[in-house]
Design a protein around this motif. Structure first.
Motif, short mmCIF file in Angstrom:
data_model
loop_
_atom_site.label_atom_id
_atom_site.label_comp_id
_atom_site.label_asym_id
_atom_site.label_seq_id
_atom_site.Cartn_x
_atom_site.Cartn_y
_atom_site.Cartn_z
N ASP A 215 0.83 -1.21 0.00
CA ASP A 215 0.00 0.00 0.00
C ASP A 215 0.86 1.26 0.00
O ASP A 215 0.42 2.33 -0.43
N CYS A 216 2.11 1.12 0.50
CA CYS A 216 3.03 2.27 0.53
C CYS A 216 3.28 2.82 -0.87
O CYS A 216 3.56 4.02 -1.03
N LEU A 217 3.16 1.97 -1.87
CA LEU A 217 3.48 2.38 -3.23
C LEU A 217 2.55 3.49 -3.74
O LEU A 217 2.89 4.22 -4.67
N ASN A 218 1.38 3.61 -3.12
CA ASN A 218 0.44 4.66 -3.51
C ASN A 218 0.98 6.06 -3.23
O ASN A 218 0.47 7.04 -3.74
N LYS A 219 2.03 6.14 -2.39
CA LYS A 219 2.60 7.44 -2.05
C LYS A 219 3.62 7.92 -3.08
O LYS A 219 4.13 9.04 -2.98
N VAL A 220 3.95 7.06 -4.05
CA VAL A 220 5.00 7.36 -5.01
C VAL A 220 4.41 7.75 -6.36
O VAL A 220 3.54 7.04 -6.88
N ALA A 221 4.88 8.85 -6.91
CA ALA A 221 4.50 9.27 -8.26
C ALA A 221 5.76 9.38 -9.11
O ALA A 221 6.69 10.10 -8.75
N MET A 222 5.78 8.65 -10.21
CA MET A 222 6.95 8.64 -11.09
C MET A 222 6.55 9.17 -12.46
O MET A 222 5.62 8.68 -13.07
N SER A 223 7.28 10.20 -12.92
CA SER A 223 6.97 10.83 -14.20
C SER A 223 8.10 10.61 -15.19
O SER A 223 9.24 10.32 -14.80
N GLY A 224 7.79 10.76 -16.47
CA GLY A 224 8.79 10.57 -17.52
C GLY A 224 8.79 9.15 -18.05
O GLY A 224 8.17 8.26 -17.47
N SER A 225 9.49 8.94 -19.14
CA SER A 225 9.51 7.61 -19.75
C SER A 225 10.79 7.42 -20.56
O SER A 225 11.48 8.39 -20.89
#
Length: 467
Positions: free
Chosen positions: A25-35
């Motif tokens: 559930d901790c992963l919901n706190k992470v936002a990753m942008s770019g590709s």
């Protein structure tokens, strides 16, 4: 109901975080942008940079939540994380590059069997040792001539038998069938294990940053190990970076990797030096070592000895080829792992050349460093909850296998970042070296932004003592 299709980075981060045993559930706190692609490579170095930096940032955020009860978010941009994976390349002093040019013998050679070998001679003692072992003159031409008389396997065996850093180029298929490759394929990306029981060690109640009051002893040399300490310092740890006064140094790496730390000299070949390190270790929370397996243990600082000295200590062990298999004690560097594991060969094929093309950044080094820092922070959490002394194991070889497992892109894009792309991620600080540029933290924590509170400095600037 439509389901969100996970990106490569989201899937990779989930696999990393699963190894920690913490809630997904901790992963919901992470936002990753770019590709991808960011750099010119068939391998997903952008994904690797983004996910390992995010994992370390998330571990810091979880410690903060444990200490304060407060959540925070983590944002990681892939371009910024990729620049972080080249931090040593973008380090300057007074506007000039801080890293030295590679040694002229360092590099790739074709042997008598048409196979290739890589020699790693950026450290003077390795250069001298390789020249002596080959019985040749100290020039690239003479080294090449000697290697033409040997097969690539013979050359690798002669040099590695003397603990010198060299590697024969192998295809991925050859590596999968090699005894060392087989052993590594059985290992997870990293290991976090309790090595002895002891009472829980609570974090100090007063805190401004996740790792405030955490003491880290770092005995490391090249990139991966120093990234572990630098990342822990980024989140508030007090890091003593220990070097032997007689050991070779690459000043450019010291400039890039010493920020946030207090670099100290301790001679572990002396009784006084061992006593100094013992006293420091008795009060340390984390002990990081990245020298050739067994070398620090032989001086009396094995994880088991440290756990007896200081119950509750976290021992982070970094190696090149892992702790398993016939090559477990072999000296290695990022580029040598690329050579033996098939990564270099695949790069050569993708570029239509005979030989190797390595990754566009030291991805194995940097990724292993962030993974080691994450492991240390997860072990600190476990120590606080259930007690015990813990060992974290990471290796360049395990990271290489993971990188390969992420798959390849279908072609190489001949692109790179221009200076304006990079400049937005750089900071500047005054230091004993001069005005130093550095890459700012890529993991953007919403409540406790990463920062280094100590400017880069040479070894011996500080006394070997805890504040």
């Amino acid at each position: 109901m439509l389901h969100h299709q996970k990106t490569d980075s989201e899937s990779a981060l989930e696999n990393i975080w699963h190894l920690t045993g913490e809630s997904l559930d901790c992963l919901n706190k992470v936002a990753m942008s770019g590709s991808e692609p960011i750099f010119s490579s068939v391998y997903k170095t952008g994904v690797v940079s983004q996910t390992t930096i995010a994992a370390a940032g998330l571990a810091a955020a979880e410690i903060w939540r444990h200490r304060t009860g407060t959540d925070q978010t983590i944002k990681v941009d892939m371009t910024h994380s990729s620049v972080s994976f080249r931090s040593e390349r973008y380090s300057t002093v007074n506007g000039n590059p801080s890293r030295s040019t590679p040694d002229d013998i360092h590099g790739f050679y074709k042997c008598g069997d048409a196979g290739w070998i890589q020699l790693h001679t950026n450290y003077p003692n390795h250069r001298t040792g390789i020249v002596k072992a080959l019985g040749c003159q100290e020039s690239r031409e003479s080294v090449a001539s000697s290697l033409k008389k040997l097969s690539s396997e013979e050359a690798e065996n002669i040099l590695t038998a003397q603990n010198l850093p060299a590697a024969k180029m192998r295809t991925r298929e050859e590596w999968w069938k090699h005894e060392q490759g087989i052993e590594i394929s059985k290992l997870p990306l990293l290991e976090i294990d309790k090595i002895s029981d002891s009472e829980p060690v609570k974090f100090a109640p007063e805190t401004i940053r996740p790792l405030d009051s955490i003491k880290v002893l770092e005995l490391t040399k090249v990139i991966a190990g120093p990234v572990i300490g630098r990342t822990l310092a980024e989140h508030g740890a007090d890091v003593l970076w220990v070097n032997g006064p007689q050991l070779d140094l690459l000043e450019g790496l010291v400039i890039d990797m010493s920020r946030g730390k207090r670099p100290v000299n301790i001679d572990l070949d002396s009784i006084a030096g061992k006593t100094q390190l013992t006293n420091l270790a008795s009060k340390a929370d984390v002990f990081v070592q990245g020298y050739r397996p067994g070398s620090i243990s032989k001086k009396g600082f094995s994880p088991e000895s440290l756990a007896k000295l200081n119950p509750g200590i976290i021992c982070v062990e970094l190696s090149a080829f892992s702790h398993k298999g016939p090559w477990a004690n072999r000296r290695g560097f990022d580029s040598l792992l690329q050579t033996v594991s098939g990564i270099g060969h695949e790069g050569g094929q993708a570029n239509n050349i005979d030989g190797m093309v390595h990754l566009p950044c030291q991805a194995l080094d940097h990724a292993t460093g962030y993974l080691g820092a994450m492991g240390a922070m997860i072990a600190l959490l476990r120590r606080a909850r259930e007690g015990g002394s813990w060992r974290v194991r990471v290796s360049l070889a395990q990271t290489a296998h993971w990188l390969i497992s992420l798959g390849k892109m279908d072609h190489i894009n001949n692109l790179d970042l221009n200076r304006s792309d990079v400049d937005q991620f750089l900071g500047y600080t005054n230091s004993p070296f001069g005005t130093v540029s550095y890459v700012k933290p890529a993991a953007m924590l919403s409540k406790t932004p990463g920062a280094w509170n100590i400017e880069p400095s040479p070894f011996g600037t500080y006394k070997p003592e805890w504040i």
